[in-house]
Design an enzyme around this catalytic site. Sequence first.
Site, PDB file in Angstrom:
ATOM      1  N   HIS A  66      66.966  38.858  64.713  1.00  0.00           N
ATOM      2  CA  HIS A  66      67.308  37.756  65.620  1.00  0.00           C
ATOM      3  C   HIS A  66      68.810  37.496  65.635  1.00  0.00           C
ATOM      4  CE1 HIS A  66      63.288  35.595  66.525  1.00  0.00           C
ATOM      5  NE2 HIS A  66      63.031  36.849  66.181  1.00  0.00           N
ATOM      6  N   ASP A  67      69.484  37.742  64.528  1.00  0.00           N
ATOM      7  CA  ASP A  67      70.931  37.580  64.489  1.00  0.00           C
ATOM      8  C   ASP A  67      71.617  38.687  65.283  1.00  0.00           C
ATOM      9  OD1 ASP A  67      73.483  36.460  63.517  1.00  0.00           O
ATOM     10  OD2 ASP A  67      73.592  38.291  62.326  1.00  0.00           O
ATOM     11  N   VAL A  70      71.204  39.045  69.425  1.00  0.00           N
ATOM     12  CA  VAL A  70      71.733  38.041  70.350  1.00  0.00           C
ATOM     13  C   VAL A  70      73.176  38.342  70.739  1.00  0.00           C
ATOM     14  CG1 VAL A  70      72.343  35.611  70.609  1.00  0.00           C
ATOM     15  CG2 VAL A  70      70.142  36.247  69.644  1.00  0.00           C
ATOM     16  N   GLY A  72      75.313  40.394  68.379  1.00  0.00           N
ATOM     17  CA  GLY A  72      75.845  41.263  67.342  1.00  0.00           C
ATOM     18  C   GLY A  72      75.544  40.757  65.939  1.00  0.00           C
ATOM     19  N   HIS A 194      56.943  45.193  61.565  1.00  0.00           N
ATOM     20  CA  HIS A 194      55.767  44.318  61.505  1.00  0.00           C
ATOM     21  C   HIS A 194      54.734  44.820  60.498  1.00  0.00           C
ATOM     22  CE1 HIS A 194      56.414  42.440  65.780  1.00  0.00           C
ATOM     23  NE2 HIS A 194      57.312  42.063  64.903  1.00  0.00           N
ATOM     24  N   THR A 195      55.014  45.929  59.862  1.00  0.00           N
ATOM     25  CA  THR A 195      54.114  46.427  58.827  1.00  0.00           C
ATOM     26  C   THR A 195      54.089  45.506  57.612  1.00  0.00           C
ATOM     27  OG1 THR A 195      53.467  48.402  57.576  1.00  0.00           O
ATOM     28  CG2 THR A 195      55.808  47.880  57.641  1.00  0.00           C
ATOM     29  N   ASP A 247      49.784  43.234  59.189  1.00  0.00           N
ATOM     30  CA  ASP A 247      49.066  44.430  58.755  1.00  0.00           C
ATOM     31  C   ASP A 247      47.979  43.982  57.789  1.00  0.00           C
ATOM     32  OD1 ASP A 247      48.118  46.684  57.487  1.00  0.00           O
ATOM     33  OD2 ASP A 247      50.074  47.422  56.837  1.00  0.00           O
ATOM     34  N   ASP A 255      54.980  50.631  55.138  1.00  0.00           N
ATOM     35  CA  ASP A 255      54.400  51.948  55.370  1.00  0.00           C
ATOM     36  C   ASP A 255      54.076  52.095  56.852  1.00  0.00           C
ATOM     37  OD1 ASP A 255      52.149  50.358  55.734  1.00  0.00           O
ATOM     38  OD2 ASP A 255      51.248  50.878  53.803  1.00  0.00           O
TER      39      ASP A 255
END
Length: 331
Positions: A66-67, A70, A72, A194-195, A247, A255
Site C-alpha cells: 500500500h505504501d 501509491v 513509491g 495472500h498465501t 489460505d 508457499d
Amino acid sequence: MAFPNSLLLAVLFSFLSLLPSAQSRLSTEYYNKTCPQFHNVMQRIIADKQLGAPTTAAAILRVFFHDCFVNGCDASLLIASNAFNKSELAADINLSLAGDAFDLIVRAKTALELECPGVVSCSDILAVSARDLVVMVGGPFYKVRLGRKDSKESDPSIVESNIPKTTTPMSKILALFAAKGFSAEEMVALTGAHTIGFSHCKEFANRIFNFSKTSEYDPAYNPVFAQGLRKLCANYTKSPEMSAFNDVFTPGKFDNMYFKNLQRGLGLLLSDQAMLTDNTTRPFVDLFAANQTAFFDTFARSMEKLSLYKIKRNREGEVRRRCDQFNTLQT
C-alpha cells in the site's frame, strides 16, 4: 592543439557533476559504515515481533504494498494524521491495516535511533522488514538495496485510485499494474502474498450472503468451504473484526498453496478467484500452483522491482526522526 590545464579541469569537474554521488546510489551495503549494526538490529527486532505476533509478516507485506503502490516506496503511508492534515492512513482502504505492522516499524526505528541516530530511513526499514519476514515464514530471499529517503508528503486523496479493491475487475487491476511497469505474471506473483494472512468477512461477504436469486453464495466457491465461511461470518456486521485465513491449509507458511486453493474453489476474495477465470492471468495461476520454484523466483524478482518503485533520494526526501511524523510540521 593543447588545451590549457584550467579548461581540462573545468571539463572534468563538469563531467563528474553529472555522475550520481555515492550517497545517491542505492546499495545493499549502504549502511555498512554509517550504521554497521543495521542488519543485526533489524533481524533481532523482526524475529522478536514475528514470534510474538505471527500475523506480523502478512501485515507488513500489505503495508509495504500500500505504501509503494501509491507514490513509491517512501514511507508516506506511515505518517499519522494531525490537526492540520490528513495522511494516507486516513483513506478508507487503509483503515483496516493491522497495527502489528506499525508496531514493528516503531520498534525497529527506536532501536536504530539509539544505535545510529538520524541515519536509517523509515522506507528502508519497511523494505527490509518485508523481505526478512517473507524469508522468516518460508518464502524466497531477494536483494533489498538501501538508501531510500522518506517522503515529505502524504496525500490521502491519491490512495483510492492506486490500490485495487477486492471488487475491482481483473482488467482494471491488470491496467493498474501495467501503468506502474508490472506485467501480468508479476501481478499474479505479487498477489501470491495472500498465501499468508487473513481477510475480514466484510471483504468477501457479498460472495457468501445473498449472492444471487438462485444461490446464497458464489457458486465458484467449493460448497463445503462456502458453508464454513457463512457460519464463520454469520455475525460479521456486529463483530467487524471477524476474519478468515486467505489460505485455509497453510495460513502461516509462505508457499504456493494459495494458487492450488484457487483451482479448488478455495479462493477467498473475488479478486483472487478472478485470476483463475481471466485468460491473461490463469496460465500463471496454473504455473505457480504446479511449480513453487517458479512462483518463488517470480515473486522475488517482482518484490525487488517493487522495492525500487519511485523511490526518493537525497533532497527529494529526508530521514525521519520518527516514522509517523515529518521532521518539519506540515501546516
